[in-house]
Write an enzyme that holds these catalytic residues in place. Structure first.
Site, PDB file in Angstrom:
ATOM      1  N   TYR A 120       9.230   2.269  -8.635  1.00 32.98           N
ATOM      2  CA  TYR A 120       8.138   2.967  -8.934  1.00 32.98           C
ATOM      3  C   TYR A 120       7.913   4.275  -9.007  1.00 32.98           C
ATOM      4  O   TYR A 120       8.652   5.038  -7.925  1.00 32.98           O
ATOM      5  CB  TYR A 120       6.811   2.432  -8.791  1.00 32.98           C
ATOM      6  CG  TYR A 120       6.267   1.088  -9.967  1.00 32.98           C
ATOM      7  CD1 TYR A 120       6.581  -0.039 -10.472  1.00 32.98           C
ATOM      8  CD2 TYR A 120       5.278   2.003 -10.357  1.00 32.98           C
ATOM      9  CE1 TYR A 120       6.594  -0.421 -10.920  1.00 32.98           C
ATOM     10  CE2 TYR A 120       4.977   1.460 -11.702  1.00 32.98           C
ATOM     11  CZ  TYR A 120       4.719  -0.324 -12.434  1.00 32.98           C
ATOM     12  OH  TYR A 120       4.840  -0.494 -12.999  1.00 32.98           O
ATOM     13  N   HIS A 156      -1.386  -4.522 -14.361  1.00 29.89           N
ATOM     14  CA  HIS A 156      -0.626  -4.588 -15.058  1.00 29.89           C
ATOM     15  C   HIS A 156       0.541  -6.136 -15.516  1.00 29.89           C
ATOM     16  O   HIS A 156       1.025  -6.667 -14.326  1.00 29.89           O
ATOM     17  CB  HIS A 156       0.605  -4.069 -14.564  1.00 29.89           C
ATOM     18  CG  HIS A 156       1.949  -3.408 -14.671  1.00 29.89           C
ATOM     19  ND1 HIS A 156       2.856  -2.527 -13.801  1.00 29.89           N
ATOM     20  CD2 HIS A 156       3.073  -3.623 -15.917  1.00 29.89           C
ATOM     21  CE1 HIS A 156       4.220  -2.263 -15.561  1.00 29.89           C
ATOM     22  NE2 HIS A 156       4.154  -2.993 -16.577  1.00 29.89           N
ATOM     23  N   ASP A 189     -25.059  15.621   2.693  1.00 30.75           N
ATOM     24  CA  ASP A 189     -23.342  15.694   2.404  1.00 30.75           C
ATOM     25  C   ASP A 189     -22.930  14.040   2.403  1.00 30.75           C
ATOM     26  O   ASP A 189     -22.974  12.820   3.201  1.00 30.75           O
ATOM     27  CB  ASP A 189     -22.893  16.142   3.490  1.00 30.75           C
ATOM     28  CG  ASP A 189     -21.787  16.563   2.997  1.00 30.75           C
ATOM     29  OD1 ASP A 189     -20.762  16.467   2.021  1.00 30.75           O
ATOM     30  OD2 ASP A 189     -21.075  17.549   4.222  1.00 30.75           O
ATOM     31  N   ILE A 190     -22.555  14.325   0.998  1.00 27.34           N
ATOM     32  CA  ILE A 190     -22.000  12.458   0.949  1.00 27.34           C
ATOM     33  C   ILE A 190     -20.707  12.772   0.174  1.00 27.34           C
ATOM     34  O   ILE A 190     -19.755  13.652  -0.157  1.00 27.34           O
ATOM     35  CB  ILE A 190     -22.951  11.387  -0.166  1.00 27.34           C
ATOM     36  CG1 ILE A 190     -22.777  12.389  -1.687  1.00 27.34           C
ATOM     37  CG2 ILE A 190     -24.055  11.369   0.705  1.00 27.34           C
ATOM     38  CD1 ILE A 190     -23.337  12.084  -2.857  1.00 27.34           C
ATOM     39  N   PHE A 206       1.203  -1.110  -0.236  1.00 29.67           N
ATOM     40  CA  PHE A 206      -0.082  -0.192   0.027  1.00 29.67           C
ATOM     41  C   PHE A 206       0.294   1.432   0.018  1.00 29.67           C
ATOM     42  O   PHE A 206       1.616   1.952   1.115  1.00 29.67           O
ATOM     43  CB  PHE A 206      -0.886   0.583   1.241  1.00 29.67           C
ATOM     44  CG  PHE A 206      -2.161  -1.011   1.268  1.00 29.67           C
ATOM     45  CD1 PHE A 206      -1.775  -2.363   1.521  1.00 29.67           C
ATOM     46  CD2 PHE A 206      -3.507  -1.107   0.747  1.00 29.67           C
ATOM     47  CE1 PHE A 206      -2.757  -3.400   1.758  1.00 29.67           C
ATOM     48  CE2 PHE A 206      -4.334  -1.689   1.122  1.00 29.67           C
ATOM     49  CZ  PHE A 206      -4.044  -3.012   1.234  1.00 29.67           C
ATOM     50  N   ASP A 207       1.058   1.933  -0.930  1.00 27.54           N
ATOM     51  CA  ASP A 207       2.413   2.952  -1.082  1.00 27.54           C
ATOM     52  C   ASP A 207       1.567   4.577  -0.673  1.00 27.54           C
ATOM     53  O   ASP A 207       2.508   4.938  -0.321  1.00 27.54           O
ATOM     54  CB  ASP A 207       2.303   2.835  -2.550  1.00 27.54           C
ATOM     55  CG  ASP A 207       3.084   2.749  -3.121  1.00 27.54           C
ATOM     56  OD1 ASP A 207       3.669   0.767  -2.004  1.00 27.54           O
ATOM     57  OD2 ASP A 207       3.160   1.878  -4.810  1.00 27.54           O
TER      58      ASP A 207
HETATM   59 CO    CO Z   1       3.006  -2.012 -12.102  1.00 29.44          CO
END
Ligand code: CO
Length: 660
Positions: free
Chosen positions: A395, A606, A595-596, A310-311
């Site tokens: 990346y 990839h 309000d959403i 989880f970047d």
């Molecule tokens: Co990739």
């Protein structure tokens, strides 16, 4: 550059001085360097915390919507910060808020067991910790590596795999490569089967996993210009010329261009945040940002099965932002904003030129030639671009927000950099990857992104309508079988609001304000087309699947809650999957005419290509919010006719047919 976060690059041409540089203290402006220091000092001065606290993040605590609505330029709103703190010897994170002017601790909450994001300092320290461990040195020796200085170790997040001995720790799971000489592309030389598990807080290796050696591919495959002599012939210059400077104004964080206005924010986790987005003064969104991203890999091989990173939630995209280079990263007349962030020890670090703002040609916006009269009307469009580029290990994620003159907002994520590589027997890649060079495999993976879109279509009271195109059954009302129409369905509760794309129905979602009608008596709205979505392949109940539940749908709609910010949870490093979007919508609050917040999940599927190596040409995903009944007609109808005077016929001989 100044403490208010605005800088024009020193090397910028004089034209950029046309961009007003007066800093305006907008209440949504990111924290200044001085404010970050003040927060750190206030925390350290608080007896319950003291000097030993470490800082995950220090960021603006955004004022409530009611206060923002009442605010007018020139008024002072009290500034406050959120800070996440941790101690090296305590399992959990302190979540505090601090009044900046007084230094008062406004709130504090201990989240037991929470692990902070991996900090930059930790990220950099892990390589040294692993390289000096005797078991790792021995495993390298078994692979014929004796010079440990050549070994590069990338610290990946470790996930939550219930591995005995890992419980409750804050870990990194590493992969390693060999750099054969200075600046050589290490990803061409993966060291197979060798992982380390590092206890980040203790700064020690917990375990070396040697899954068995593979030959290390030693051929150099570089992308740096210094290694290359055979460049193709360069093209002639293509310059962006704006003799009168750009058309936007930037006052502090407040950006205005054409009919658009917005506030540009930034923080360590989300990178760019956009606020109070308006067209012609009409609100469209209160806040938009990219709030999560996960990259699940598809190889079950030992070590690689853990690759599910989880970047945003585990590292923080903002603090990995590049310092952008004029004329390279950014072309044209550029205004830059610096990003001021905190170090783990509560100091300030500044990323100069972190945010790039410019306008660019966007081709033909509209045209019609009346063939009977031989009259043509044409308008070229431009777009305003707010962007940053963040490097997460191997990346690059280049984030572009586009504002178009026809009222559309586009987000584009370009992924580039170097694919994560693994070793394979030359000519025998696994079924889970592509051999991109002999003995170098790129594993199949996905990049799933989630944008949090706090819509405000002409105000807060909004609804989401799902629109499916349906073919009418052939019959007396459809004698020729050609009929199709759109069926609309209002999503009424949060559970109803969890939706997937349906390409066969050309499904899209329309956000409307039921209380504001357009010229034909319909609620004003914007549409979101799930055009770049992906299907998850990780099993939903698997260790990684449980933590990336937000991928299960392409749209989630929740009732607005400023504390519901992250779809995989706020403290999601090592999480078990709780605290995210599933829990938000389990409340099943009404989402109609209120309000959403929209959470849109899109991505890149990839399957690496040989062309992705040694450095990947940008691949792109994103989404568009397009006005749909928001305006009574083409809002760009009022663009004045224009002929670009710098354009000219190409000189004779430049092209096959010349010009006449
Ligand atoms: Co990739």
């Amino acid at each position: 550059m100044n403490d208010l976060g605005l800088s024009l690059t020193p090397s910028a041409p004089a034209c950029c001085a046309d961009v007003p540089a007066r800093a305006a203290a907008h209440p949504l402006a990111p924290l200044t360097a001085a404010e970050i220091r003040a927060v750190a000092a206030a925390v350290r001065a608080a007896p319950q915390f003291g000097a030993g606290m470490l800082f995950e993040t220090i960021e603006l605590l955004e004022p409530p919507k009611s206060a923002l609505r009442a605010w007018r330029p020139g008024m002072a709103l009290p500034r406050a910060a959120r800070a996440n703190l941790f101690r090296p010897d305590e399992a959990g994170v302190w979540r505090v808020s601090v009044a900046i002017e007084t230094g008062a601790i406004l709130s504090q909450e201990f989240v037991p067991g929470a692990r902070p994001m991996i900090q930059l300092e930790q990220f950099l320290a892990i390589e040294g910790i692993v390289r000096s461990h005797p078991d790792f040195i021995a495993a390298c020796a078994r692979r014929g590596i004796t010079d440990m200085e050549l070994v590069c170790v990338d610290p990946w997040s470790a996930g939550n795999f219930d591995v005995p001995g890992e419980e409750g720790l804050h870990l990194s799971h590493t992969f390693c490569w060999l750099r054969t000489r200075a600046n050589d592309n290490l990803y061409a030389h993966p060291i197979g089967g060798l992982n380390a598990v590092v206890d980040i807080k203790a700064g020690r290796v917990l375990r070396i996993d040697d899954h068995g050696a593979l030959p290390i591919p030693m051929a150099e495959i570089n992308y740096e210009s210094q290694f290359r002599s055979d460049f193709r012939a360069p093209l002639k210059p293509l310059d962006v010329v704006q003799p009168e400077g750009p058309s936007f104004t930037l006052e502090g964080s407040v950006l205005a261009w054409d009919k658009w206005s917005l506030v540009v924010g930034f923080n360590a986790r989300e990178a760019i945040t956009l606020h109070d987005i308006r067209y012609d003064g009409r609100p469209i969104a209160h806040r938009m940002s990219l709030v999560e991203m996960v990259v699940p890999y598809g190889s079950p091989e030992p070590g690689h099965a853990r690759k599910n990173v989880f970047d945003i939630g585990e590292y923080g995209l903002g603090k990995l932002a590049n310092s952008l280079k004029l004329g390279c990263d950014c072309l044209g007349h550029i205004a830059y904003l610096d990003a001021h962030l905190n170090t783990m020890s509560g100091e300030v670090f500044t990323i100069e030129n972190a945010i790039c703002i410019h306008e660019e040609d966007a081709g033909v916006l509209w045209k019609h030639w009346d063939f009977r009269t031989d009259r043509a009307e044409i308008r070229r469009g431009r777009r305003l671009v707010v962007s940053c580029i963040c490097t997460v290990g191997n990346y690059e994620y280049a984030c572009y927000w586009y504002f178009r003159q026809d009222g559309a907002i586009e987000f584009e994520m370009k992924a580039t950099g170097v694919i994560n590589t693994a070793a394979c027997l030359p000519g025998k890649p696994s079924r889970y990857g592509t051999e991109v060079a002999p003995g170098v495999e790129g594993h199949v993976h996905q990049h799933a992104f989630c944008a949090r879109i706090d819509v405000a279509i002409d105000g807060d009271a909004n609804s989401v309508i799902e629109c499916d195109t349906v073919a009418d059954p052939p019959g007396p009302d459809n004698p020729w079988g050609n009929a199709f129409h759109v069926e609309e369905r209002v999503l009424r509760t949060e559970r109803e609001g969890a939706r997937r794309a349906e390409p066969a129905a050309q499904r899209y979602w329309k956000v409307v304000n039921p209380g504001v009608l357009n010229g034909v008596g319909r609620p004003v709205g914007f549409k979101l087309e799930p055009a770049r979505v992906i299907t998850p392949f990780v099993a939903p109940d698997s260790p990684s699947g449980k933590r990336s539940r937000f991928m299960a749908n392409h749209l989630w709609v929740s009732a607005y809650d400023p504390e519901e910010r992250y779809p995989a949870g706020e403290f999601m490093n090592h999480s078990d999957g709780r605290g995210g979007i599933d829990d938000f919508i389990a409340q099943d609050r009404p989402i109609e005419n209120t309000d959403i917040v929209l959470w849109h999940v899109f991505g890149l599927h990839h399957l690496p290509r040989t062309e992705d190596f040694p450095v990947q040409p940008c691949i792109s995903t994103g989404f568009m919010l397009m006005p749909n009944g928001f305006f009574d007609q083409n809002p760009a109808i009022d663009l004045p006719p224009e002929t670009n005077r710098a354009s000219r016929h190409a000189s004779a001989g430049c092209c096959a047919h010349g010009t006449s």
